[in-house]
Motif scaffolding. Structure first.
Motif, PDB file in Angstrom:
ATOM      1  N   HIS A  77       0.838  -1.207   0.000  1.00 20.57           N
ATOM      2  CA  HIS A  77       0.000   0.000   0.000  1.00 20.57           C
ATOM      3  C   HIS A  77       0.870   1.252   0.000  1.00 20.57           C
ATOM      4  CE1 HIS A  77      -3.391   2.589   0.789  1.00 20.57           C
ATOM      5  NE2 HIS A  77      -2.828   3.039   1.883  1.00 20.57           N
ATOM      6  N   ARG A  78       1.920   1.258   0.829  1.00 21.22           N
ATOM      7  CA  ARG A  78       2.807   2.419   0.877  1.00 21.22           C
ATOM      8  C   ARG A  78       3.559   2.585  -0.442  1.00 21.22           C
ATOM      9  NH1 ARG A  78       3.243   0.590   6.356  1.00 21.22           N
ATOM     10  NH2 ARG A  78       5.100  -0.680   5.882  1.00 21.22           N
ATOM     11  N   LEU A  79       3.929   1.458  -1.068  1.00 23.51           N
ATOM     12  CA  LEU A  79       4.584   1.536  -2.373  1.00 23.51           C
ATOM     13  C   LEU A  79       3.644   2.154  -3.408  1.00 23.51           C
ATOM     14  CD1 LEU A  79       6.760  -1.245  -3.974  1.00 23.51           C
ATOM     15  CD2 LEU A  79       5.057  -0.051  -5.336  1.00 23.51           C
ATOM     16  N   ALA A  86       4.384  10.426  -7.133  1.00 20.06           N
ATOM     17  CA  ALA A  86       5.377  10.840  -8.134  1.00 20.06           C
ATOM     18  C   ALA A  86       4.675  11.168  -9.448  1.00 20.06           C
ATOM     19  CB  ALA A  86       6.403   9.730  -8.334  1.00 20.06           C
ATOM     20  N   ARG A  87       5.337  11.962 -10.283  1.00 19.73           N
ATOM     21  CA  ARG A  87       4.703  12.415 -11.517  1.00 19.73           C
ATOM     22  C   ARG A  87       5.373  11.822 -12.762  1.00 19.73           C
ATOM     23  NH1 ARG A  87       1.167  12.797  -8.810  1.00 19.73           N
ATOM     24  NH2 ARG A  87       0.027  14.622  -8.090  1.00 19.73           N
ATOM     25  N   GLY A  88       6.539  12.285 -13.116  1.00 20.19           N
ATOM     26  CA  GLY A  88       7.195  11.820 -14.328  1.00 20.19           C
ATOM     27  C   GLY A  88       7.760  10.413 -14.189  1.00 20.19           C
ATOM     28  N   ALA A  89       8.201   9.838 -15.318  1.00 18.53           N
ATOM     29  CA  ALA A  89       8.726   8.480 -15.316  1.00 18.53           C
ATOM     30  C   ALA A  89       9.969   8.362 -14.427  1.00 18.53           C
ATOM     31  CB  ALA A  89       9.052   8.052 -16.739  1.00 18.53           C
ATOM     32  N   ILE A  93      10.326   5.955 -11.161  1.00 16.27           N
ATOM     33  CA  ILE A  93      11.375   4.946 -11.021  1.00 16.27           C
ATOM     34  C   ILE A  93      12.130   5.155  -9.707  1.00 16.27           C
ATOM     35  CG2 ILE A  93      13.566   4.119 -11.965  1.00 16.27           C
ATOM     36  CD1 ILE A  93      12.459   4.732 -14.753  1.00 16.27           C
ATOM     37  N   ALA A  94      12.461   6.407  -9.416  1.00 12.50           N
ATOM     38  CA  ALA A  94      13.167   6.705  -8.168  1.00 12.50           C
ATOM     39  C   ALA A  94      12.314   6.344  -6.958  1.00 12.50           C
ATOM     40  CB  ALA A  94      13.546   8.191  -8.127  1.00 12.50           C
ATOM     41  N   ALA A  95      11.007   6.633  -7.033  1.00 10.39           N
ATOM     42  CA  ALA A  95      10.105   6.304  -5.932  1.00 10.39           C
ATOM     43  C   ALA A  95       9.977   4.800  -5.760  1.00 10.39           C
ATOM     44  CB  ALA A  95       8.733   6.931  -6.181  1.00 10.39           C
ATOM     45  N   LEU A  96       9.957   4.067  -6.869  1.00 14.83           N
ATOM     46  CA  LEU A  96       9.872   2.607  -6.800  1.00 14.83           C
ATOM     47  C   LEU A  96      11.110   2.029  -6.125  1.00 14.83           C
ATOM     48  CD1 LEU A  96       8.514  -0.081  -7.632  1.00 14.83           C
ATOM     49  CD2 LEU A  96       9.728   0.101  -9.809  1.00 14.83           C
ATOM     50  N   LYS A  97      12.291   2.475  -6.552  1.00 13.19           N
ATOM     51  CA  LYS A  97      13.521   1.968  -5.959  1.00 13.19           C
ATOM     52  C   LYS A  97      13.614   2.320  -4.473  1.00 13.19           C
ATOM     53  CE  LYS A  97      16.312   1.990 -10.193  1.00 13.19           C
ATOM     54  NZ  LYS A  97      17.516   2.539 -10.864  1.00 13.19           N
ATOM     55  N   ARG A  98      13.184   3.531  -4.140  1.00 14.58           N
ATOM     56  CA  ARG A  98      13.233   3.947  -2.737  1.00 14.58           C
ATOM     57  C   ARG A  98      12.291   3.102  -1.888  1.00 14.58           C
ATOM     58  NH1 ARG A  98      12.944   8.767  -3.823  1.00 14.58           N
ATOM     59  NH2 ARG A  98      10.687   9.092  -3.683  1.00 14.58           N
ATOM     60  N   ALA A  99      11.090   2.842  -2.392  1.00 11.01           N
ATOM     61  CA  ALA A  99      10.114   2.045  -1.640  1.00 11.01           C
ATOM     62  C   ALA A  99      10.588   0.601  -1.502  1.00 11.01           C
ATOM     63  CB  ALA A  99       8.755   2.090  -2.327  1.00 11.01           C
ATOM     64  N   LEU A 100      11.176   0.048  -2.544  1.00 12.45           N
ATOM     65  CA  LEU A 100      11.677  -1.327  -2.459  1.00 12.45           C
ATOM     66  C   LEU A 100      12.790  -1.434  -1.421  1.00 12.45           C
ATOM     67  CD1 LEU A 100      11.742  -2.285  -6.251  1.00 12.45           C
ATOM     68  CD2 LEU A 100      10.231  -3.237  -4.495  1.00 12.45           C
ATOM     69  N   ALA A 101      13.623  -0.405  -1.333  1.00 15.24           N
ATOM     70  CA  ALA A 101      14.702  -0.417  -0.344  1.00 15.24           C
ATOM     71  C   ALA A 101      14.158  -0.247   1.075  1.00 15.24           C
ATOM     72  CB  ALA A 101      15.714   0.673  -0.659  1.00 15.24           C
ATOM     73  N   GLU A 103      10.879  -0.518   2.242  1.00 17.12           N
ATOM     74  CA  GLU A 103       9.815  -1.425   2.677  1.00 17.12           C
ATOM     75  C   GLU A 103      10.223  -2.890   2.613  1.00 17.12           C
ATOM     76  OE1 GLU A 103       7.254  -0.345   4.053  1.00 17.12           O
ATOM     77  OE2 GLU A 103       7.194   1.765   3.444  1.00 17.12           O
ATOM     78  N   PHE A 104      11.085  -3.250   1.647  1.00 11.79           N
ATOM     79  CA  PHE A 104      11.424  -4.657   1.443  1.00 11.79           C
ATOM     80  C   PHE A 104      12.919  -4.951   1.589  1.00 11.79           C
ATOM     81  CE2 PHE A 104       7.549  -3.718  -0.893  1.00 11.79           C
ATOM     82  CZ  PHE A 104       6.719  -4.750  -0.505  1.00 11.79           C
ATOM     83  N   GLN A 105      13.697  -3.942   1.982  1.00 12.76           N
ATOM     84  CA  GLN A 105      15.142  -4.100   2.154  1.00 12.76           C
ATOM     85  C   GLN A 105      15.797  -4.637   0.880  1.00 12.76           C
ATOM     86  OE1 GLN A 105      12.946  -5.390   4.843  1.00 12.76           O
ATOM     87  NE2 GLN A 105      13.087  -3.200   5.242  1.00 12.76           N
ATOM     88  N   LEU A 106      15.331  -4.126  -0.258  1.00 20.47           N
ATOM     89  CA  LEU A 106      15.899  -4.498  -1.554  1.00 20.47           C
ATOM     90  C   LEU A 106      16.546  -3.251  -2.167  1.00 20.47           C
ATOM     91  CD1 LEU A 106      12.988  -6.708  -2.920  1.00 20.47           C
ATOM     92  CD2 LEU A 106      15.299  -7.501  -2.414  1.00 20.47           C
ATOM     93  N   ASP A 107      17.848  -3.120  -1.987  1.00 19.61           N
ATOM     94  CA  ASP A 107      18.541  -1.943  -2.519  1.00 19.61           C
ATOM     95  C   ASP A 107      19.340  -2.261  -3.781  1.00 19.61           C
ATOM     96  OD1 ASP A 107      20.398  -3.504  -1.308  1.00 19.61           O
ATOM     97  OD2 ASP A 107      21.197  -1.951   0.015  1.00 19.61           O
ATOM     98  N   ARG A 108      19.197  -3.486  -4.290  1.00 17.43           N
ATOM     99  CA  ARG A 108      19.827  -3.853  -5.553  1.00 17.43           C
ATOM    100  C   ARG A 108      18.726  -4.091  -6.575  1.00 17.43           C
ATOM    101  NH1 ARG A 108      22.311  -6.415  -1.328  1.00 17.43           N
ATOM    102  NH2 ARG A 108      24.420  -5.689  -0.881  1.00 17.43           N
ATOM    103  N   VAL A 109      18.396  -3.036  -7.282  1.00 17.75           N
ATOM    104  CA  VAL A 109      17.257  -3.048  -8.208  1.00 17.75           C
ATOM    105  C   VAL A 109      17.719  -2.495  -9.548  1.00 17.75           C
ATOM    106  CG1 VAL A 109      14.939  -2.158  -8.657  1.00 17.75           C
ATOM    107  CG2 VAL A 109      15.627  -2.722  -6.311  1.00 17.75           C
TER     108      VAL A 109
END
Length: 217
Positions: A77-79, A86-89, A93-101, A103-109
């Motif tokens: 939900h937070r992702l 976020a607005r532009g592509a 992408i930056a918001a997706l990578k930040r949320a994965l890091a 919320e899911f401790q995934l910093d290699r994306v």
């Protein structure tokens, strides 16, 4: 009378224990290999107690699994909210990578796109046929220890990565326009036998968010 005196008295008069066994629910241990005869009702009661313990353990597992699912849904939900904000592509992408890091401790994306509107993004644009073919063949997210040399080159050499998740990004027509790759140095993070439902949902969310931004560019 102290407890030691009571025990000493019983040692001297063991027949009292046999006489009082029924009153206090005592059962003598078998002697010389003799079998203890248990009544049918008592045996049923023991079986019911054992079954109840098994059911309690199963119920506890279900409760813990439910809590895990609740936490996972909250992260998704937070992702989603981050993508909507976020607005532009590039921002998405930056918001997706930040949320994965976070919320899911995934910093290699790694995320690669071959949509025409992404050509100006040197970091994420990749129109190589090999990459497009890889995404086309991903009917479902792939999880496991293998990626090709092209994908491996998207990540730093250190630490050594042991498991990967590869998710195709598709439009409403089913055509792939990108690929999302998650990597970990933990060999058990992404395995062949893991469920991929939530990975597929992350892929669908990222696809919808990025495609809308790309087409609006």
């Amino acid at each position: 009378m102290h407890s030691e005196q009571v025990l000493a008295f019983l040692d001297e008069h063991p027949e009292l224990l046999a006489q009082l066994a029924a009153r206090y629910g005592l059962q003598p241990a078998p002697q010389n290999g003799d079998r203890v005869v248990v009544s049918f009702a008592e045996r049923q009661l023991l079986e019911l107690k054992d079954r109840n313990r098994q059911l309690e353990a199963q119920l506890q597992q279900l409760i813990e699994r439910g809590h895990d699912n609740d936490r996972l849904l909250a992260r998704l939900h937070r992702l989603t909210l981050a993508q909507l904000a976020a607005r532009g592509a590039k921002e998405r992408i930056a918001a997706l990578k930040r949320a994965l890091a976070e919320e899911f401790q995934l910093d290699r994306v790694a995320l690669k796109l071959w949509h025409p509107a992404a050509e100006g993004d040197d970091e994420h644009y990749n129109a190589r046929n090999e990459v497009q073919g890889l995404a086309r063949n991903l009917n479902a997210p792939y999880c496991g220890p293998y990626v090709n040399d092209e994908v491996m080159g998207w990540f730093p050499a250190k630490p050594v990565l042991q498991s990967f998740a590869q998710v195709a990004l598709r439009g409403a027509d089913g055509q792939a326009f990108g690929i999302l790759v998650l990597a970990s140095d933990d060999a058990q993070r992404f395995t062949f036998d893991m469920h991929t439902q939530y990975l597929a949902q992350i892929g669908e969310l990222a696809s919808a968010a990025l495609l809308s931004a790309l087409e609006a560019a």
